[in-house]
Design a protein around this motif. Structure first.
Motif, short mmCIF file in Angstrom:
data_model
loop_
_atom_site.label_atom_id
_atom_site.label_comp_id
_atom_site.label_asym_id
_atom_site.label_seq_id
_atom_site.Cartn_x
_atom_site.Cartn_y
_atom_site.Cartn_z
N PRO A 42 1.14 -31.09 -21.23
CA PRO A 42 1.11 -32.31 -20.43
C PRO A 42 2.50 -32.87 -20.20
O PRO A 42 3.46 -32.50 -20.89
N SER A 43 2.61 -33.78 -19.24
CA SER A 43 3.90 -34.37 -18.93
C SER A 43 4.39 -35.22 -20.09
O SER A 43 3.60 -35.75 -20.87
N PRO A 44 5.71 -35.38 -20.24
CA PRO A 44 6.24 -36.23 -21.30
C PRO A 44 5.68 -37.65 -21.26
O PRO A 44 5.42 -38.25 -22.30
N ALA A 45 5.48 -38.21 -20.06
CA ALA A 45 4.94 -39.57 -19.96
C ALA A 45 3.54 -39.65 -20.55
O ALA A 45 3.19 -40.61 -21.25
N LYS A 46 2.71 -38.64 -20.29
CA LYS A 46 1.36 -38.64 -20.84
C LYS A 46 1.39 -38.45 -22.36
O LYS A 46 0.58 -39.04 -23.07
N PRO A 349 -11.10 -41.91 -33.39
CA PRO A 349 -11.48 -40.53 -33.11
C PRO A 349 -12.39 -40.37 -31.91
O PRO A 349 -12.39 -39.35 -31.25
N VAL A 350 -13.17 -41.41 -31.58
CA VAL A 350 -14.08 -41.33 -30.45
C VAL A 350 -13.31 -41.12 -29.15
O VAL A 350 -13.80 -40.51 -28.20
N LYS A 351 -12.08 -41.60 -29.10
CA LYS A 351 -11.29 -41.53 -27.87
C LYS A 351 -10.48 -40.25 -27.73
O LYS A 351 -9.72 -40.11 -26.79
N THR A 352 -10.63 -39.31 -28.66
CA THR A 352 -9.79 -38.12 -28.61
C THR A 352 -10.08 -37.24 -27.41
O THR A 352 -9.31 -36.37 -27.08
N THR A 353 -11.21 -37.46 -26.74
CA THR A 353 -11.52 -36.66 -25.56
C THR A 353 -11.20 -37.39 -24.27
O THR A 353 -11.55 -36.94 -23.19
N THR A 354 -10.52 -38.54 -24.36
CA THR A 354 -10.14 -39.29 -23.17
C THR A 354 -9.28 -38.42 -22.25
O THR A 354 -8.40 -37.71 -22.71
N ALA A 355 -9.55 -38.46 -20.98
CA ALA A 355 -8.77 -37.67 -20.03
C ALA A 355 -7.32 -38.07 -20.10
O ALA A 355 -6.99 -39.26 -20.06
N PRO A 356 -6.40 -37.09 -20.23
CA PRO A 356 -4.98 -37.41 -20.38
C PRO A 356 -4.45 -38.35 -19.30
O PRO A 356 -3.66 -39.23 -19.56
N GLY A 357 -4.94 -38.19 -18.06
CA GLY A 357 -4.43 -39.03 -16.98
C GLY A 357 -4.77 -40.48 -17.12
O GLY A 357 -4.16 -41.34 -16.50
#
Length: 393
Positions: A42-46, A349-357
């Protein structure tokens, strides 16, 4: 980091499923190495947004001064260790070169990006390049002078080393720096580190020193221990033994007061087929132990109650790294931010699948306010491969 040795006991296939081990929230911050040898990262910003928003990690170690990455951490409050490349060392050993390097690689970003330390090269003593080895300490000295002149007094300077800088590293009480290097390199280096209140950086990897019989010792599981006849100490953790070996070598030169920083340590989730002790479960077990060890502040047998700034290797699996399978599989996260395992570094941990964008930091952490020379001929010391000995890192 180097190639791991082949182990004699290979009893079962690797487990590739993700294992989630829930532990108490971190009481002390932990650092992570952020490597970029991948074509799917992923990008450095993400990455910066992900670390701030979803993890408890508050420090990262970079292997270069990539401006996009350094700039991405501006305003996040995450502490950043940057690295001057091995090829930069000859130039850094001159005043003009050091001043120019600071103007190019530090001034545009600091203090918006909290650069805490500049690592001069990476495991230079393992290169067997007498020119680089001879100019390493002068480069560190010149760089620190350049930082002070520029007004960046708080930025520390050091250099990471593998445990190949030691001989007689087992038992820990017998450890010492290699002949010639002890006087020509490490005495002036430790003098510099003491004077500037900077740490000696060591990369410690029980993974590179274990076999089928010593796996419990490497992972700090309950085990019968290894007795140091010199000190009478029974070690049940290879990681603690490695740190005490470094301490013993420093003490023999009179510098036991210099801080030790663990620049790299970790365990892969995957290796060659059939290698015992390598899966997400063992990687989680080792890194969970490291976090518990660092957070407890209990220190080691020879350094009780001493705390060690520690950086786990590494943030992501890196598919472009050469060498054995394990080299590409030390990551705590997949490139899509999916955790390989949970060791308590996630805020939720619930948020670990959040879309990187969609990861956006809502509340950035507070940012700090603005603000002995050795000749090459004397360094003709053979460097062993990391497959030798029990303390290979």
């Amino acid at each position: 980091m180097a190639t791991p040795p082949r182990h004699g006991c290979m009893l079962r296939a690797e487990v590739v499923m993700c294992i989630f081990l829930v532990i108490a929230p971190l009481s002390t911050a932990i650092g992570v190495n952020y490597g970029t040898k991948g074509d799917n990262l992923p990008s450095p910003a993400k990455v910066a947004a992900f670390l701030v928003t979803l993890t408890n990690i508050d420090r990262v170690k970079l292997f270069d001064t990539n401006p996009d990455i350094v700039r991405a951490f501006a305003g996040t409050g995450i502490s950043v260790m940057v690295t001057a490349g091995n090829g930069d060392i000859p130039g850094l050993a001159t005043q003009t070169g050091a001043d120019s390097w600071v103007a190019t690689n530090i001034a545009p970003y600091y203090p918006a990006t909290d650069i805490s330390l500049v690592a001069v090269g990476n495991e230079i003593m393992d290169t067997a390049d007498k020119n680089l080895i001879g100019k390493l300490v002068p480069a560190m000295q010149m760089l620190k002078d350049a930082l002070v002149t520029a007004g960046y007094n708080k930025i520390r300077v050091s250099t990471p080393s593998s445990l190949n800088i030691l001989v007689d590293s087992q038992p820990p009480s017998a450890a010492r720096f290699r002949d010639v290097w002890d006087d020509a390199i490490f005495t002036p280096m430790l003098q510099f580190l003491r004077k500037t209140k900077s740490p000696l950086i060591v990369n410690t990897y029980p993974y590179f020193g274990y076999n089928g019989d010593t796996l419990p010792y490497a992972l700090a599981r309950p085990n019968s221990g290894v007795l140091d006849m010199g000190s009478g100490i029974m070690y049940t953790s290879m990681f603690e033994a490695q740190l005490d070996s470094v301490y013993s070598a420093m003490k023999k030169l009179g510098f036991e007061d210099v801080e030790i920083l663990v620049g790299e340590t970790g365990w892969p989730t995957k290796a060659m087929d059939g290698q015992i002790g390598v899966s997400p479960a063992e990687a989680a077990e080792y890194n969970k132990y490291i976090i518990r060890e660092v957070s407890s502040g209990s220190g080691t047998p020879l350094m009780p109650k001493r705390k060690f700034e520690t950086y786990i290797f590494t943030l992501f699996n890196e598919d472009l790294k050469p060498g054995p399978v394990a080299e590409r599989n030390f990551g705590m996260f997949q490139p899509d931010f999916t955790p390989m395992y949970d060791i308590g570094i996630m805020k939720d941990p619930v948020k670990t699948t959040t879309a990187p964008g969609s990861v956006v930091p809502s509340a950035p952490r507070k940012v700090a306010a603005t603000p002995m020379v050795a000749t090459a001929d004397a360094l003709d010391v053979a460097v062993p491969t990391k497959a030798n000995g029990s303390n290979n890192a």
